[in-house]
Scaffold this active site. Structure first.
Site, PDB file in Angstrom:
ATOM      1  N   ARG A 103       0.862  -1.190   0.000  1.00  0.00           N
ATOM      2  CA  ARG A 103       0.000   0.000   0.000  1.00  0.00           C
ATOM      3  C   ARG A 103       0.892   1.231   0.000  1.00  0.00           C
ATOM      4  O   ARG A 103       1.492   1.560   1.010  1.00  0.00           O
ATOM      5  CB  ARG A 103      -0.915   0.001   1.228  1.00  0.00           C
TER       6      ARG A 103
ATOM      7  N   GLU B 113      -5.378  -8.389  -2.936  1.00  0.00           N
ATOM      8  CA  GLU B 113      -6.018  -7.821  -4.129  1.00  0.00           C
ATOM      9  C   GLU B 113      -4.971  -7.292  -5.113  1.00  0.00           C
ATOM     10  O   GLU B 113      -4.100  -6.517  -4.742  1.00  0.00           O
ATOM     11  CB  GLU B 113      -6.960  -6.696  -3.711  1.00  0.00           C
TER      12      GLU B 113
ATOM     13  N   ARG C  87       1.714  -4.212  -6.902  1.00  0.00           N
ATOM     14  CA  ARG C  87       1.057  -5.436  -6.434  1.00  0.00           C
ATOM     15  C   ARG C  87       1.494  -6.633  -7.287  1.00  0.00           C
ATOM     16  O   ARG C  87       1.695  -7.731  -6.768  1.00  0.00           O
ATOM     17  CB  ARG C  87      -0.469  -5.281  -6.500  1.00  0.00           C
TER      18      ARG C  87
END
Length: 431
Positions: free
Chosen positions: A276, A351, A393
């Site tokens: 993040r 995710e 990610r």
RNA sequence: GGAGAGGUGGCAGAGCGGUCUAUUGCACUGGUCUUGAAAACCAGAGUCGGGGAAACCCGACCCAGGGUUCGAAUCCCUGCCUCUCCGCCA
């Protein structure tokens, strides 16, 4: 935003939908204000009609005294109209604020509820979760060993949540972009690079809240610009105020951009490393469709995201997001969660991409319409978005899934042409 | 950054305070004519909102926002955008 007439005519369904989504909206107040506004609007139009009539008659009146008295009459009518108009505008503004707070309606098949247990896993990727004969490390440890990120450097120059990619991580970023762009071009997308800033009204239209304590984005001082949190903003704003031809739909566009997010209030374990962050690169897919095409397009975007991760040979699952976790504009949302073996105690799903069907929720606010040949009037297009690849990610997923017992990381075959090697190995000391 | 020109319906292009209900041409749609088509002729046609079962009626819209006026496409102010020339720059 929803159509105001639709809200008035379907008040009960809208209320139920708000409840399912966990959104508090004062619908009754909106209905009350809207009916007042309608009454005012009729007054304004009637006064305008009268004033126009008077103004027209003056040009044809020869008698000077008569002209003067008509002028006075016209003046009074306009003044009264202006007062009514001001009342109307105030009511309209109030109604607009309430209207914007109401979320989109929801796909009948979307699971109802909130929290992780409510979300439904609808499918798995082609590649099963790998079993390790050693304790897999998380991406931070791998990156440190292979000299792939400089988190401290990012922190020193910019702040927590920023990073430098180094060495093969840079090549991985570019390779991932090149890999997905190839797929997208092959699938008929127009590929673009987009501005990394957009006007606040566009952010609003897409459903972001620029400025204010709750904001998810960074805004530029003394301007109406904000850094984009995703290219969805610029791609969705691209045809703001435009009317498209039905024959040119569906329109598939992809955009490469940087994404900037304040991530206000997001802390904890998941903030470790580059999971993040406040800035990352992303290739975003966006589609403009006819209303009857959007469900099919949504499935297609989801399948495309699956194809991209299957191609990288990374295990993932697809989640049909429950009503309570949907953002305001989304009618339905699918998330791809990749297996991240280094996360948590024994690996966790994280995710990596997401695709939403926003139906006409965004296009109504942004005023993006389409015309059907032979049909009178225009209608709002449907908009959809989906992540082709979010670089940070994806890098996490690659490093953690492709790590080897000897500390090296194998490069997914699909990326080798652009990384130029098949394995990342520790740098030699002093090299 | 400097100088100039300009933004009017799908496009081209008039209009410069009330006969604008925006001229005209092209493109478009329907009709007449034709075996069919073209041509010719006739008619229609924008968008948004309000009212109405509908035919239709009403309001708004000439880049955007303000202003002057009984009345603005037209006059005034501000902004945005486009084009041309010059300068600068990757």
């Amino acid at each position: 935003m929803l159509d105001r007439k639709f809200i008035v005519e379907n008040a009960e369904a809208v209320k139920v939908n708000c409840r399912n989504r966990g959104v508090v909206a004062d619908l009754d107040k909106l209905l009350e204000i809207e009916s007042q506004r309608r009454a005012k609007l009729n007054q304004v139009q009637e006064l305008n009609r009268k004033a126009n009539e008077v103004a027209k008659s003056i040009g044809q009146t020869k008698d000077a005294g008569e002209r003067e008295s008509r002028k006075e009459q016209g003046r009074q009518l306009r003044e009264e109209k202006d007062r009514c108009q001001a009342d109307h505008d105030r009511l309209d503004q109030e109604a607009h604020v309430l209207q914007c707070a109401i979320p989109n309606m929801t796909h009948p098949d979307a699971p109802i509820g909130s929290g992780d247990h409510a979300n439904v896993e609808v499918r798995r990727g082609r590649h099963p979760v790998r079993t390790f004969d050693f304790k897999p490390q998380d991406h931070v440890a791998i990156g440190e060993r292979l000299d792939l990120f400089d988190l401290e450097g990012g922190s020193r120059t910019t702040g927590h949540g920023f990073y430098f990619l180094r060495n093969e991580a840079v090549l991985l970023e570019l390779a991932l972009q090149r890999y997905v762009l190839g797929i997208l071009v092959g699938d008929g997308f127009t590929i673009t690079t987009t501005p990394d800033l957009a006007q606040d009204r566009i952010l609003h239209g897409i459903g972001f809240m620029p400025r204010g304590p709750e904001t998810q984005v960074y805004s530029i001082e003394n301007s109406d610009l904000s850094l984009v949190g995703t290219a969805e903003i610029t791609l969705g704003g691209l045809y703001s105020g435009q009317t498209l031809e039905d024959s040119e739909l569906p329109l598939k566009i992809a955009g490469v951009s940087h994404c900037f997010r304040t991530e206000a209030g997001a802390h904890g374990r998941a903030t470790r490393g580059i999971y993040r962050v406040h800035q990352f690169t992303k290739v975003e897919m966006f589609a403009y469709t006819l209303p009857e095409q959007s469900d099919t397009m949504h499935q297609y975007l989801c399948e495309l995201e699956c194809r991209i991760f299957d191609g990288l040979e990374i295990p993932y699952r697809v989640i049909d997001t429950a009503t309570g976790d949907l953002g305001g504009p989304a009618y339905r949302k699918f998330d791809l969660e990749a297996w991240m073996p280094g996360r948590g105690e024994a690996g966790e799903w994280g995710e990596v991409t997401s695709t939403s069907n926003c139906t006409d929720y965004q296009s109504r606010r942004l005023d993006t319409r389409f015309r059907t040949k032979g049909e009178k009037g225009t209608r709002f297009v449907h908009t959809l978005n989906g992540t082709a690849v979010a670089i940070t990610r994806a890098i996490i997923a690659i490093l953690e899934n492709y790590q080897q017992a000897d500390g090296s990381v194998i490069i997914p075959e699909a990326l080798r042409p652009w990384v130029g090697k098949d394995r990342i190995t520790p740098k030699l000391a002093g090299g």
